[in-house]
Design a protein around this motif. Sequence first.
Motif, PDB file in Angstrom:
ATOM      1  N   SER A 119       0.853  -1.192   0.000  1.00  0.00           N
ATOM      2  CA  SER A 119       0.000   0.000   0.000  1.00  0.00           C
ATOM      3  C   SER A 119       0.888   1.241   0.000  1.00  0.00           C
ATOM      4  O   SER A 119       1.776   1.351   0.838  1.00  0.00           O
ATOM      5  CB  SER A 119      -0.906   0.012   1.237  1.00  0.00           C
ATOM      6  OG  SER A 119      -1.752  -1.119   1.246  1.00  0.00           O
ATOM      7  N   LEU A 140      -6.740   2.046  -5.754  1.00  0.00           N
ATOM      8  CA  LEU A 140      -7.909   2.303  -4.913  1.00  0.00           C
ATOM      9  C   LEU A 140      -9.009   2.928  -5.763  1.00  0.00           C
ATOM     10  O   LEU A 140      -8.825   3.995  -6.347  1.00  0.00           O
ATOM     11  CB  LEU A 140      -7.508   3.234  -3.759  1.00  0.00           C
ATOM     12  CG  LEU A 140      -8.554   3.543  -2.701  1.00  0.00           C
ATOM     13  CD1 LEU A 140      -9.069   2.284  -2.047  1.00  0.00           C
ATOM     14  CD2 LEU A 140      -7.966   4.452  -1.636  1.00  0.00           C
ATOM     15  N   LEU A 213      -3.753  11.021   4.794  1.00  0.00           N
ATOM     16  CA  LEU A 213      -3.571   9.775   4.046  1.00  0.00           C
ATOM     17  C   LEU A 213      -3.073   8.670   4.967  1.00  0.00           C
ATOM     18  O   LEU A 213      -3.568   7.539   4.921  1.00  0.00           O
ATOM     19  CB  LEU A 213      -2.579   9.981   2.889  1.00  0.00           C
ATOM     20  CG  LEU A 213      -3.045  10.878   1.733  1.00  0.00           C
ATOM     21  CD1 LEU A 213      -1.900  11.103   0.745  1.00  0.00           C
ATOM     22  CD2 LEU A 213      -4.257  10.285   1.018  1.00  0.00           C
ATOM     23  N   THR A 217      -5.851   6.023   4.075  1.00  0.00           N
ATOM     24  CA  THR A 217      -5.569   4.997   3.055  1.00  0.00           C
ATOM     25  C   THR A 217      -4.404   4.116   3.486  1.00  0.00           C
ATOM     26  O   THR A 217      -4.078   3.146   2.816  1.00  0.00           O
ATOM     27  CB  THR A 217      -5.283   5.617   1.676  1.00  0.00           C
ATOM     28  OG1 THR A 217      -4.162   6.514   1.791  1.00  0.00           O
ATOM     29  CG2 THR A 217      -6.489   6.394   1.179  1.00  0.00           C
ATOM     30  N   LEU A 218      -3.730   4.468   4.600  1.00  0.00           N
ATOM     31  CA  LEU A 218      -2.786   3.598   5.295  1.00  0.00           C
ATOM     32  C   LEU A 218      -1.579   3.192   4.448  1.00  0.00           C
ATOM     33  O   LEU A 218      -1.207   2.010   4.398  1.00  0.00           O
ATOM     34  CB  LEU A 218      -3.543   2.344   5.789  1.00  0.00           C
ATOM     35  CG  LEU A 218      -4.873   2.652   6.486  1.00  0.00           C
ATOM     36  CD1 LEU A 218      -5.716   1.405   6.623  1.00  0.00           C
ATOM     37  CD2 LEU A 218      -4.648   3.283   7.855  1.00  0.00           C
ATOM     38  N   PRO A 219      -0.942   4.172   3.781  1.00  0.00           N
ATOM     39  CA  PRO A 219       0.229   3.853   2.961  1.00  0.00           C
ATOM     40  C   PRO A 219       1.434   3.467   3.814  1.00  0.00           C
ATOM     41  O   PRO A 219       1.655   4.030   4.881  1.00  0.00           O
ATOM     42  CB  PRO A 219       0.505   5.170   2.219  1.00  0.00           C
ATOM     43  CG  PRO A 219      -0.036   6.229   3.136  1.00  0.00           C
ATOM     44  CD  PRO A 219      -1.246   5.609   3.781  1.00  0.00           C
ATOM     45  N   GLN A 220       2.215   2.506   3.315  1.00  0.00           N
ATOM     46  CA  GLN A 220       3.497   2.194   3.947  1.00  0.00           C
ATOM     47  C   GLN A 220       4.530   3.249   3.559  1.00  0.00           C
ATOM     48  O   GLN A 220       5.533   3.419   4.256  1.00  0.00           O
ATOM     49  CB  GLN A 220       3.968   0.815   3.493  1.00  0.00           C
ATOM     50  CG  GLN A 220       3.034  -0.312   3.912  1.00  0.00           C
ATOM     51  CD  GLN A 220       3.270  -1.561   3.085  1.00  0.00           C
ATOM     52  OE1 GLN A 220       2.870  -1.632   1.918  1.00  0.00           O
ATOM     53  NE2 GLN A 220       3.927  -2.545   3.660  1.00  0.00           N
TER      54      GLN A 220
ATOM     55  N   SER B 135     -13.631  -0.947   0.760  1.00  0.00           N
ATOM     56  CA  SER B 135     -13.282  -0.556  -0.598  1.00  0.00           C
ATOM     57  C   SER B 135     -13.341  -1.800  -1.481  1.00  0.00           C
ATOM     58  O   SER B 135     -12.689  -2.798  -1.178  1.00  0.00           O
ATOM     59  CB  SER B 135     -11.873   0.037  -0.592  1.00  0.00           C
ATOM     60  OG  SER B 135     -11.482   0.371  -1.901  1.00  0.00           O
ATOM     61  N   LEU B 140     -10.643  -1.817   4.101  1.00  0.00           N
ATOM     62  CA  LEU B 140      -9.448  -1.096   3.655  1.00  0.00           C
ATOM     63  C   LEU B 140      -8.340  -1.283   4.685  1.00  0.00           C
ATOM     64  O   LEU B 140      -8.497  -0.910   5.849  1.00  0.00           O
ATOM     65  CB  LEU B 140      -9.792   0.388   3.480  1.00  0.00           C
ATOM     66  CG  LEU B 140      -8.716   1.303   2.906  1.00  0.00           C
ATOM     67  CD1 LEU B 140      -8.243   0.821   1.547  1.00  0.00           C
ATOM     68  CD2 LEU B 140      -9.257   2.720   2.774  1.00  0.00           C
ATOM     69  N   ARG B 141      -7.240  -1.868   4.255  1.00  0.00           N
ATOM     70  CA  ARG B 141      -6.110  -2.135   5.137  1.00  0.00           C
ATOM     71  C   ARG B 141      -4.833  -1.584   4.523  1.00  0.00           C
ATOM     72  O   ARG B 141      -4.784  -1.276   3.341  1.00  0.00           O
ATOM     73  CB  ARG B 141      -5.946  -3.647   5.318  1.00  0.00           C
ATOM     74  CG  ARG B 141      -7.021  -4.307   6.145  1.00  0.00           C
ATOM     75  CD  ARG B 141      -6.690  -4.231   7.614  1.00  0.00           C
ATOM     76  NE  ARG B 141      -7.548  -5.135   8.369  1.00  0.00           N
ATOM     77  CZ  ARG B 141      -7.363  -6.451   8.453  1.00  0.00           C
ATOM     78  NH1 ARG B 141      -6.336  -7.012   7.867  1.00  0.00           N
ATOM     79  NH2 ARG B 141      -8.196  -7.197   9.146  1.00  0.00           N
ATOM     80  N   GLY B 142      -3.805  -1.585   5.283  1.00  0.00           N
ATOM     81  CA  GLY B 142      -2.497  -1.136   4.806  1.00  0.00           C
ATOM     82  C   GLY B 142      -1.585  -1.124   6.005  1.00  0.00           C
ATOM     83  O   GLY B 142      -1.490  -2.127   6.718  1.00  0.00           O
ATOM     84  N   ALA B 143      -0.915  -0.011   6.240  1.00  0.00           N
ATOM     85  CA  ALA B 143      -0.138   0.131   7.461  1.00  0.00           C
ATOM     86  C   ALA B 143      -1.140   0.398   8.582  1.00  0.00           C
ATOM     87  O   ALA B 143      -1.450   1.532   8.912  1.00  0.00           O
ATOM     88  CB  ALA B 143       0.864   1.269   7.326  1.00  0.00           C
ATOM     89  N   THR B 217     -11.200   7.877  -0.214  1.00  0.00           N
ATOM     90  CA  THR B 217     -11.542   6.448  -0.192  1.00  0.00           C
ATOM     91  C   THR B 217     -12.739   6.156  -1.100  1.00  0.00           C
ATOM     92  O   THR B 217     -13.118   5.007  -1.264  1.00  0.00           O
ATOM     93  CB  THR B 217     -11.835   5.945   1.229  1.00  0.00           C
ATOM     94  OG1 THR B 217     -12.921   6.714   1.778  1.00  0.00           O
ATOM     95  CG2 THR B 217     -10.611   6.116   2.126  1.00  0.00           C
ATOM     96  N   LEU B 218     -13.364   7.213  -1.648  1.00  0.00           N
ATOM     97  CA  LEU B 218     -14.336   7.091  -2.728  1.00  0.00           C
ATOM     98  C   LEU B 218     -15.569   6.274  -2.366  1.00  0.00           C
ATOM     99  O   LEU B 218     -16.003   5.394  -3.128  1.00  0.00           O
ATOM    100  CB  LEU B 218     -13.630   6.494  -3.964  1.00  0.00           C
ATOM    101  CG  LEU B 218     -12.273   7.155  -4.293  1.00  0.00           C
ATOM    102  CD1 LEU B 218     -11.469   6.301  -5.251  1.00  0.00           C
ATOM    103  CD2 LEU B 218     -12.452   8.556  -4.813  1.00  0.00           C
TER     104      LEU B 218
END
Lengths: 285, 285
Positions: A119, A140, A213, A217-220, B135, B140-143, B217-218
Motif C-alpha cells: 500500500s 484504490l 492519508l 488509506t494507510l500507505p506504507q 473498498s 481497507l487495510r495497509g499500514a 476512499t471514494l
Amino acid sequence: MLAGVELGGTKCICTLGTGPDDVRAQVEIPTTSPEETLAAIADVLDGWDFQALGIASFGPLDLDRTSAKFGSILSTPKPGWSGAHLTSLANGIPFAIDSDVNGAALAEGLWGAAQGLESWAYITIGTGVGVGSISAGQILRGAGHSEAGHQRVPKLAGDLFAGCCMYHGDCVEGLASGPAIAARAGKDGRDIAPDHDAWRHAAHAIAMLCHNLVLTTLPQRILIGGGVAIGQPQLLEMVRHYLCSSLADYGQTDGVEDLIVLPGLGERAGPCGSLALASRAANWH
Amino acid sequence: MLAGVELGGTKCICTLGTGPDDVRAQVEIPTTSPEETLAAIADVLDGWDFQALGIASFGPLDLDRTSAKFGSILSTPKPGWSGAHLTSLANGIPFAIDSDVNGAALAEGLWGAAQGLESWAYITIGTGVGVGSISAGQILRGAGHSEAGHQRVPKLAGDLFAGCCMYHGDCVEGLASGPAIAARAGKDGRDIAPDHDAWRHAAHAIAMLCHNLVLTTLPQRILIGGGVAIGQPQLLEMVRHYLCSSLADYGQTDGVEDLIVLPGLGERAGPCGSLALASRAANWH
C-alpha cells in the motif's frame, strides 16, 4: 511490447517499450482540441506494434465499466475536453485506463521507490496536486478515482491566503500547487528564493494531506513528485517536519524519513505510468 | 452458528447468532483489567457452540498476520490494555479480528444501509470519532487500520476552540466527539439545546471529514452512527449542508441525501459488527 499514452494538460506523451529502462520510442504531442490531439496520438500508435495499451490521463475520468461514459473525461475546465472518449485509442487491443497519478503510482511499485510494498500513495505537485493510491496492490477505486489533492486541511495559524483552486479555494491544491505558490509569493516559481515563506505554507498543506492519508488509506510509503517537489528539494524536509509534529506518533508507520520520499522514477513516473497500466492490461504483473 | 465479541472502552458485548434478526444470546461484561475482562469473555464463549468467532475491538490493533503482536492492542491510553492479546479468545476456532468500526461497516454492508454497495464508509460519533472503510467489498487495510477520525480539517472561520484530542488537539475527534461537544458547550451533551452552536461546529468538522473521504476512499455512501449522531437527528442535516457547500459539485457522487445517511442497524451496528467478522471467518459471505 507495450504502448502507453499519458494525456496531460499541455502535452501528451506516447511511449513504446517494456519499462523505464527499455523505452524504444517516445513521441510528444501538444494538447489542443480533443479531435486533433487524439487523431495525432492514433497516428503514432498506428505505426507501432504492441500487445497492450495503457492510457494515463488527466481527469476526472469515468472508470466505471458499466457506464455508457466509461473511458471518457468528465466535466473539466479544459475547453472541449468534457466528455471526450479516450478508449477508442485502443482500437481493439487490450487496454487499461486510469488517472495519470494512479498510473504513476503503479509505475513506482513496478520500477521505482514503492517496489515490494502493498500500500502506498503517490503525490504530484505541479500545476495541480494529484494523489494516486494503491491499496493491497490494487489501485484504490470506488465512486470514481482519487481526487485527494482537493482535500480540505487546516492552514498555518493566521494564514489569510484564500487559495487558488477554482472549485474549493484553499483546498490542498489551492494552497500547494505551483500556481498557488506563485500567487502567494506574487512571482513566478523559479524566482522564489528557497527560504521564502511560500514554500513553508505549501509544505504544511502537503504535510496535512500526508497526515490524513497515513490515517485513512494507510500507505506504507508516500512518494512526493511532480515538477515543484523535484525542483525544490527543501520542500520534502519541511513536509517531514510538519508531518512528524502533526501525527504525534499516531499511525502505524516507521520513521518519517522512510515514509516520505521522492519518487524513484523522478519526472519519468508520469510517462512510465502509462506503460505500467499497459503491463496490467497485458497481465504481465 | 456464529459468535462475536465487541470490545469497548466501558463494556464488552458477546453475541451468539447469525445476524441482527437472529440473536440467540447476548451478554454484557464491564471492561476492567484485560485479565479479568478477557477471562469473563472466555467463560461466556465456553458455554456457547459456534463455528467461527468475530472480534471487533477498540484500537489501535496490530492486524498484520506476519507480526508477533498480531491480534493485540497497540499503545492505548486505556490503563493495562497496551499489548493485550485478543486472539486467545478464539481458542482454535476460525476467527477474524478488526477494529470495531470496520466490523460495524461490514455489518452495514450485510444487513444495513450499505447493502449492494462496493465501497462505503461508516463513521461513529461517540466518546471518540471512528471511521471504518470498505473498498471494493474489502476492509481497507495497509499500514494498520483506518484511524481517519483523527484527520486534520479546517475549523469554521474564527473558531478558537483548541479541541480535546489528547494526541492532536483539534483533529476531527478533538472537535466532534461527544466529549469535544460537551467541552465546547461547557455542559453535558444531554443538556445542550439542539440549536446550540456546539452542534454546528461538530457537524462542520464531520462534513470536512466526509469531504476528504469522498475524494480519497471514494465511498458510494457514508453512514454516520454512534450515540451522538443517533441522538441528535439535526446533526446529519447540518453535515449534508456543509458537505454540499464544501464539495462544490466535485467528486463522483449522486445527491447528498443518499450519500450521507444513518446506519440501517442503528445502535446495533457495533455488536453486529462482531457477527459480520465471524461470518467472514466462516466464509459465509
